[in-house]
Write a protein that holds these residues in place. Structure first.
Motif, mmCIF file in Angstrom:
data_model
loop_
_atom_site.group_PDB
_atom_site.id
_atom_site.type_symbol
_atom_site.label_atom_id
_atom_site.label_comp_id
_atom_site.label_asym_id
_atom_site.label_seq_id
_atom_site.Cartn_x
_atom_site.Cartn_y
_atom_site.Cartn_z
ATOM 1 N N ARG A 108 -15.958 -3.509 10.488
ATOM 2 C CA ARG A 108 -15.848 -3.693 9.029
ATOM 3 C C ARG A 108 -15.642 -2.341 8.310
ATOM 4 N N MET A 109 -16.300 -1.343 8.799
ATOM 5 C CA MET A 109 -16.112 -0.010 8.206
ATOM 6 C C MET A 109 -14.684 0.471 8.396
ATOM 7 N N LYS A 110 -14.123 0.244 9.550
ATOM 8 C CA LYS A 110 -12.746 0.674 9.790
ATOM 9 C C LYS A 110 -11.781 -0.045 8.869
ATOM 10 N N ALA A 111 -11.981 -1.359 8.667
ATOM 11 C CA ALA A 111 -11.087 -2.125 7.781
ATOM 12 C C ALA A 111 -11.179 -1.608 6.331
ATOM 13 N N SER A 112 -12.363 -1.293 5.912
ATOM 14 C CA SER A 112 -12.532 -0.782 4.549
ATOM 15 C C SER A 112 -11.835 0.562 4.372
ATOM 16 N N CYS A 113 -11.984 1.424 5.345
ATOM 17 C CA CYS A 113 -11.332 2.742 5.280
ATOM 18 C C CYS A 113 -9.824 2.614 5.246
ATOM 19 N N ASN A 114 -9.271 1.710 6.057
ATOM 20 C CA ASN A 114 -7.816 1.517 6.052
ATOM 21 C C ASN A 114 -7.337 1.006 4.695
ATOM 22 N N GLY A 115 -8.090 0.118 4.114
ATOM 23 C CA GLY A 115 -7.687 -0.384 2.785
ATOM 24 C C GLY A 115 -7.683 0.708 1.719
ATOM 25 N N ILE A 116 -8.697 1.523 1.741
ATOM 26 C CA ILE A 116 -8.777 2.623 0.783
ATOM 27 C C ILE A 116 -7.615 3.585 0.980
ATOM 28 N N SER A 117 -7.330 3.932 2.217
ATOM 29 C CA SER A 117 -6.242 4.869 2.514
ATOM 30 C C SER A 117 -4.903 4.305 2.059
ATOM 31 N N GLY A 118 -4.694 3.000 2.233
ATOM 32 C CA GLY A 118 -3.435 2.400 1.803
ATOM 33 C C GLY A 118 -3.276 2.422 0.291
ATOM 34 N N ASN A 119 -4.312 2.150 -0.388
ATOM 35 C CA ASN A 119 -4.241 2.179 -1.861
ATOM 36 C C ASN A 119 -3.904 3.573 -2.386
ATOM 37 N N ILE A 120 -4.514 4.573 -1.789
ATOM 38 C CA ILE A 120 -4.238 5.956 -2.217
ATOM 39 C C ILE A 120 -2.778 6.306 -1.964
ATOM 40 N N ALA A 121 -2.234 5.902 -0.807
ATOM 41 C CA ALA A 121 -0.830 6.204 -0.483
ATOM 42 C C ALA A 121 0.103 5.482 -1.448
ATOM 43 N N ALA A 122 -0.225 4.267 -1.821
ATOM 44 C CA ALA A 122 0.636 3.523 -2.759
ATOM 45 C C ALA A 122 0.661 4.201 -4.136
ATOM 46 N N VAL A 123 -0.472 4.663 -4.589
ATOM 47 C CA VAL A 123 -0.534 5.348 -5.892
ATOM 48 C C VAL A 123 0.292 6.619 -5.839
ATOM 49 N N HIS A 124 0.180 7.348 -4.713
ATOM 50 C CA HIS A 124 0.931 8.604 -4.594
ATOM 51 C C HIS A 124 2.429 8.341 -4.571
ATOM 52 N N GLY A 125 2.857 7.297 -3.950
ATOM 53 C CA GLY A 125 4.289 6.974 -3.902
ATOM 54 C C GLY A 125 4.831 6.579 -5.249
ATOM 55 N N ARG A 126 4.087 5.835 -6.014
ATOM 56 C CA ARG A 126 4.556 5.419 -7.316
ATOM 57 C C ARG A 126 4.727 6.649 -8.243
ATOM 58 N N ILE A 127 3.822 7.585 -8.139
ATOM 59 C CA ILE A 127 3.923 8.789 -8.972
ATOM 60 C C ILE A 127 5.184 9.566 -8.633
ATOM 61 N N ARG A 128 5.515 9.721 -7.348
ATOM 62 C CA ARG A 128 6.703 10.468 -6.943
ATOM 63 C C ARG A 128 7.975 9.727 -7.334
ATOM 64 N N SER A 129 7.957 8.429 -7.235
ATOM 65 C CA SER A 129 9.172 7.674 -7.598
ATOM 66 C C SER A 129 9.508 7.806 -9.088
ATOM 67 N N LEU A 130 8.507 7.944 -9.916
ATOM 68 C CA LEU A 130 8.759 8.097 -11.341
ATOM 69 C C LEU A 130 9.454 9.422 -11.633
ATOM 70 N N SER A 131 9.147 10.449 -10.846
ATOM 71 C CA SER A 131 9.743 11.764 -11.080
ATOM 72 C C SER A 131 11.158 11.877 -10.524
ATOM 73 N N GLN A 132 11.548 11.080 -9.514
ATOM 74 C CA GLN A 132 12.850 11.194 -8.864
ATOM 75 C C GLN A 132 13.834 10.121 -9.323
ATOM 76 N N SER A 133 13.462 9.177 -10.089
ATOM 77 C CA SER A 133 14.332 8.067 -10.456
ATOM 78 C C SER A 133 15.552 8.517 -11.268
ATOM 79 N N GLN A 134 15.371 9.507 -12.040
ATOM 80 C CA GLN A 134 16.463 9.947 -12.882
ATOM 81 C C GLN A 134 17.558 10.605 -12.072
ATOM 82 N N SER A 135 17.197 11.418 -11.046
ATOM 83 C CA SER A 135 18.197 12.155 -10.264
ATOM 84 C C SER A 135 18.937 11.251 -9.279
ATOM 85 N N GLN A 136 18.299 10.250 -8.757
ATOM 86 C CA GLN A 136 18.928 9.395 -7.740
ATOM 87 C C GLN A 136 19.850 8.357 -8.357
ATOM 88 N N SER A 137 19.644 8.014 -9.562
ATOM 89 C CA SER A 137 20.455 6.970 -10.198
ATOM 90 C C SER A 137 21.914 7.378 -10.298
#
Length: 1061
Positions: A79-108
């Motif tokens: 159960r501890m391992k599952a909780s840690c994986n969930g937390i790590s995934g959420n952090i990675a998703a937040v980090h990706g959304r922040i980077r996509s907002l900064s690069q959207s203008q140049s890639q379009s």
């Protein structure tokens, strides 16, 4: 300076501790063994082991108590391992959304340009993949990589599907406008599907390849044609059936047997290899996956299969979907299904082999046995299954000595013999066909109809009755070796031949060349068929084959011999037809009937292998002379085989069982119960009845002709009307007691010998018996002849008495006495034909009647005996009753003496029913009593006849040898064996008269017995002594039946030691 980690340090410390403990333990053990005795060492060992067991038990209790805690801790960690994986995934998703907002203008700005260029590049790469596919497939086909070729075709199909089927119409038009050759190229690729399938199937038809090549071809067919494992197994077995058809086409029914055997061995090898490869390809043993599944399911990662195509995500998805579907289809086959399928295929192969009829080229049982041996050697050979040895080793974990047995257990799940499934029925049927063919050849070779016609042609000119009765004997009996004696010459010294050869020459002389040829042809054919069948029985299947083949062989033998008997019966009926119509049979008819009788007699008593085949198969392996003595009681009683132990020539006495004493055939034969077959009883009865019927025609003819002669001579006998005695009568002095104690003498004249025509009648009958076979003839035939002659004689005298009473013939008192003596004498000599005697002998053929016994008065009187008694009573009534009371005892005494004196001369009839064995023989007092004038021949101990009485002995009844006779007898003691042969010189021109041939035969027998006795020790080997003793005892017993009572001890002189003085 390098610093080690704590974990490494702790590991090194543990290792050092272990090494130290090991060193201390070894030192403690050494010191323990040096310082402590064995008893203490064992105590120490026991204590140590007890401590070990205690520690184990403590550890087990500790683990058991802590098990629940351990499980709970593990669940918490998960159960501890599952909780840690969930937390790590959420952090990675937040980090990706922040980077996509900064690069959207140049890639379009660059997105539109890169998508267009990437799509065109991807299409071009996929088109190139399709263009390269034909060359790739051709290369795989040339290298024999059929599965790779099929996989490349499937991947190309996926690429084509992604280009066209997953695109809209606008994209399709764009692709076709940019790549106009794409549609044509796909047609080329599509055509490879049939080529890959056909080339893969063709590879299955190639022989001599490794099993990996066949596995690759099967996998290619399964991929390209989307087949299931069951269909693949059927395809594989069908290809092997084509192998078998191709091999079977290399030989035909007309080829040599060696080629056929080679083809059958090759077919068997194909079947064995196929079954072994089925097991290796499809059968799952333990946890190992079968080779076919390994090949078809083994594939590199999908990312490596679409090289040169950018972003092949869709192709990979399609490929994985195809693989998943393939894996779902390729399920493991059940072992029972594999075994059943193999058995079905095996039966189809058997029908294909049987349909070719190759086994017809094998023409004998011995060749069948050799073929079976070669096939079984092939079946057990490791060389045939060389390709499956590694697989068997991996399954069983060691080298396999009998690979086929292991393959049979694994694949077929049955321990039945492959021979039984494929060849046993075919070989058994071929053996039956060979037996049937050989017996049909025998029936065609033995043409009894032509043989009988040829016998008739030899006697077409001999129609005169007197000439037929007086012609010399060409056969003779067993004891009369006249022809051999004439060939060697009496004066030149007789060289004793082996007993077997002499007996065979006698039988051949009796049978004649044609009968001997037919008998030998039948016997040799039966012997060769039996040997052939025994050779075929040399097999592990001997017992089963014997149960099937023994009745078949006996049935065919019975049918073959029965067909010969039916032909003889038909000819015999044609010979009887004129007689039944009242015609007199000719000499040709008689000779034909005698030929048939001799042939039947040869089949019944002197055939060796007919009774052996129809008897118990238990004795087939001992096909020599000794086996006849071991035949069942039923066979011995049937007369079949009774003389066969001595009837065959030495060249034909082959030992069938000398090489089979320890063989499988011998073991199978020993397991058969004793007892003759039903066919043997029927055949023996049929042959016996036909043999008697054949000789009965001769009996009818002989009795009619001789009775006509006797009747004529009786009517022409003027002496019967005389009132004075004539030649052959003797005076008898009868003393009468008076009351005054004075004795008065009365002289009466009574006949002392039968009339000349009666003796001639009986002697001619004996001569004819001697001519047609003598002592070889069955006693049943002699009984019938004696019965017929007795009826004829009584009928002649009854007719004569009736005419005498009517006044046609004048018969005086002296004539009545002579007729009484003649009737009584003829009745006594022919008494063996009495129905009572015949009935006793026929009901118990083994019964031995004692030579010296008193005649028992039977409570029942036969019809012929009643007629003879009535005839004697009527004749006695012609005399004065008082005179008859005086004459009767002396007349019957004279008749008894005459009977004893003629016992040897008429031995053929006397042996049937010996009479007056308790009467002492006396020499006649009348010098004219001997009607056969013979020269005086000194008697010596080897002749089975007494010294003839040629001189007058006076009127005394007692016999007292004269001094001249004593001196003449003693003079033979000084004659050596060589001088003896010079002094005996008998020919047909001497004064012996009609008795010369018969007496001369006896003389030759005596001389041969003498010489054989002298030279016996130097002729016979130790092994032949026992055979000679048995046969000589039987021969002397048979010969003693014709001797009178007073000569019963004569044969003992044959074995007396030679006197050199």
């Amino acid at each position: 300076m390098r610093v080690s980690s704590p974990a490494a340090a702790s590991a090194s410390l543990v290792h050092a501790d272990e090494q130290r403990i090991s060193t201390l333990g070894s030192r403690d053990a050494e010191s323990l063994f040096r310082s402590k005795p064995i008893a203490e060492i064992r105590k120490t060992e026991a204590a140590t082991r007890k401590q070990i067991e205690d520690k184990k038990e403590e550890l087990r209790q500790l683990v058991g108590n802590r098990y629940r805690d351990l499980i709970d801790s593990a669940d918490s960690i998960v159960r501890m391992k599952a909780s840690c994986n969930g937390i790590s995934g959420n952090i990675a998703a937040v980090h990706g959304r922040i980077r996509s907002l900064s690069q959207s203008q140049s890639q379009s700005q660059t997105k539109l340009h890169s998508q267009s260029r990437g799509w065109t590049y991807g299409v071009a790469c996929r088109v190139k993949y399709l263009v390269d596919t034909p060359e790739n497939i051709w290369g795989c086909l040339d290298e024999g990589m059929f599965l790779e070729a099929a996989s490349r075709y499937v991947r190309a199909k996926h690429v084509h599907h992604h280009l066209f089927l997953d695109s809209d119409d606008q994209k399709k038009k764009k692709i076709l406008s940019n790549f106009a050759m794409l549609q044509h190229q796909w047609q080329i690729v599509e055509s490879f599907r049939a080529q890959i399938s056909q080339r893969s199937r063709d590879r299955l038809l190639d022989r001599g390849l490794a099993i990996g090549a066949y596995s690759d071809a099967l996998a290619a067919v399964a991929v390209i044609d989307e087949l299931q494992p069951k269909q693949i197994l059927s395809l594989f077995l069908e290809s092997r059936k084509s192998w078998i058809s191709q091999v079977l086409g290399n030989a035909g029914p007309g080829d040599a047997s060696s080629l056929v055997v080679s083809v059958l061995c090759d077919v068997l090898g194909i079947i064995q290899v196929t079954v072994g490869q089925v097991g290796e390809l499809f059968l799952q043993v333990l946890n190992d996956m079968p080779l076919f599944y390994k090949v078809i399911l083994g594939s590199p990662p999908a990312s490596q299969l679409f090289g040169g195509i950018p972003n092949p995500d869709e192709e990979i998805r399609l490929w994985k979907s195809f693989r998943d579907k393939l894996e779902s289809v390729m399920v493991m086959l059940d072992k029972r299904y594999i075994a059943d399928t193999c058995f079905t295929w095996l039966r189809e192969c058997v029908s294909k082999i049987s349909g070719r009829n190759l086994i017809v080229a094998i023409g004998s049982g011995q060749d069948l046995a050799s073929a079976e041996k070669s096939i079984r050697e092939t079946m057990e050979s490791k060389q045939v299954l060389q390709g499956s040895l590694e697989w068997l080793k991996s399954v069983f974990g060691s080298e396999i000595e009998l690979p086929w047995s292991r393959i049979r257990e694994l694949v077929l799940e049955d321990d039945s013999d492959l021979w039984d499934e494929i060849f046993e029925d075919a070989f058994l049927g071929r053996m039956k066909a060979i037996v049937d063919l050989r017996f049909r050849e025998l029936t065609g070779a033995v043409d009894v109809v032509n043989s009988i016609s040829a016998v008739g042609d030899l006697f077409t000119k001999l129609d005169d009755v007197q000439g037929s009765l007086s012609r010399p004997s060409t056969a003779g009996g067993v004891w009369f070796l006249e022809s051999n004696a004439r060939k060697t010459g009496v004066a030149s010294g007789f060289k004793v031949q082996p007993e077997e050869s002499e007996f065979q020459s006698c039988l051949n002389a009796y049978f004649g060349p044609e009968v001997s040829r037919i008998r030998d042809a039948v016997d040799v054919c039966c012997q060769s068929i039996l040997e052939d069948l025994l050779s075929f029985l040399e097999s592990p299947k001997a017992s089963q084959r014997l149960k099937d083949l023994a009745p078949y062989l006996q049935s065919k033998c019975y049918e073959s011999v029965s067909s010969i008997l039916m032909a003889l019966k038909k000819d015999l009926e044609s010979l009887y037809a004129p007689v039944e119509n009242g015609e007199v049979p000719t000499a040709v008819t008689i000779e034909k009937s005698l030929f048939i009788g001799r042939l039947l007699f040869a089949f019944q008593n002197h055939s060796k292998h007919i009774p052996l085949i129809l008897g118990s198969p238990r004795f087939w392996g001992n096909g020599n002379a000794s086996a006849v003595g071991k035949l069942p009681t039923l066979v011995k009683q049937s007369r079949f085989g009774s003389d066969s132990a001595i009837c065959d020539s030495p060249g034909r006495q082959t030992n069938l069982g000398s090489k089979r004493q320890n063989s499988s055939a011998a073991a199978a034969l020993l397991g058969v119960r004793e007892g003759a077959s039903h066919e043997l009883e029927e055949l023996n009865k049929t042959i016996g009845d036909l043999c008697i019927r054949a000789y009965n025609l001769w009996i009818l003819w002989l009795s009619d002709e001789l009775s006509a002669i006797v009747s004529h001579d009786l009517k022409q006998d003027d002496a019967l009307s005389l009132s004075t005695p004539w030649r052959g009568w003797e005076d008898i002095v009868v003393k009468q007691d008076q009351s005054d104690e004075n004795q008065s003498e009365m002289k009466i004249s009574l006949p002392s010998m039968p009339s000349l025509y009666i003796i001639s009648f009986l002697f001619r009958a004996c001569e004819e018996v001697h001519r047609v076979g003598g002592h070889v003839l069955d006693k049943k035939i002699l009984h019938k002849l004696a019965s017929r002659l007795l009826e004829k004689v009584i009928g002649i005298f009854e007719d004569f008495l009736s005419t005498a009473e009517g006044g046609v013939h004048q018969v005086s008192e002296k004539g009545v006495l002579q007729v009484l003596l003649d009737v009584k004498f003829a009745t006594d000599v022919l008494s063996g034909g009495d129905s009572n005697v015949v009935g006793v002998l026929s009901s118990n053929p083994k019964a031995k009647i004692p030579v010296r016994r008193k005649q028992d008065q039977s409570s029942t009187t036969s019809a012929i005996r009643e007629r003879s008694d009535q005839l004697l009573n009527r004749l006695s009534q012609k005399l004065d009753p008082i005179d008859w009371l005086t004459y009767e005892p002396y007349l019957w005494e004279n008749e008894r003496q005459s009977y004893l004196r003629h016992a040897v001369l008429f031995g053929f009839f006397v042996q049937l029913n010996r009479m007056y064995t308790d009467t002492v023989q006396k020499l006649p007092t009348n010098s004219e009593s001997n009607i056969l004038r013979c020269s005086t021949v000194p008697r010596f101990k080897y002749l089975p006849i007494s010294a003839p009485a040629l001189s007058s002995r006076g009127t005394k009844k007692a016999f007292a040898p004269s001094s001249n006779e004593i001196s003449s007898r003693s003079s033979w003691n000084s004659i050596t064996n060589g001088e003896l042969s010079q002094k005996i010189n008998l020919d047909d021109s001497s004064s012996l008269g009609v008795a010369a041939p018969l007496l001369k035969s006896f003389m030759q027998v005596g001389s041969r017995f003498g010489e054989s006795t002298f030279k016996l020790g130097s002729i016979l080997t130790d092994g032949q002594v026992g055979i000679f003793k048995d046969r000589s005892a039987a021969a002397m017993s048979s010969f003693g039946d014709i001797l009178p009572a007073h000569a019963a001890g004569l044969l003992s002189s044959f074995t007396a030691p030679r006197s050199d003085s």
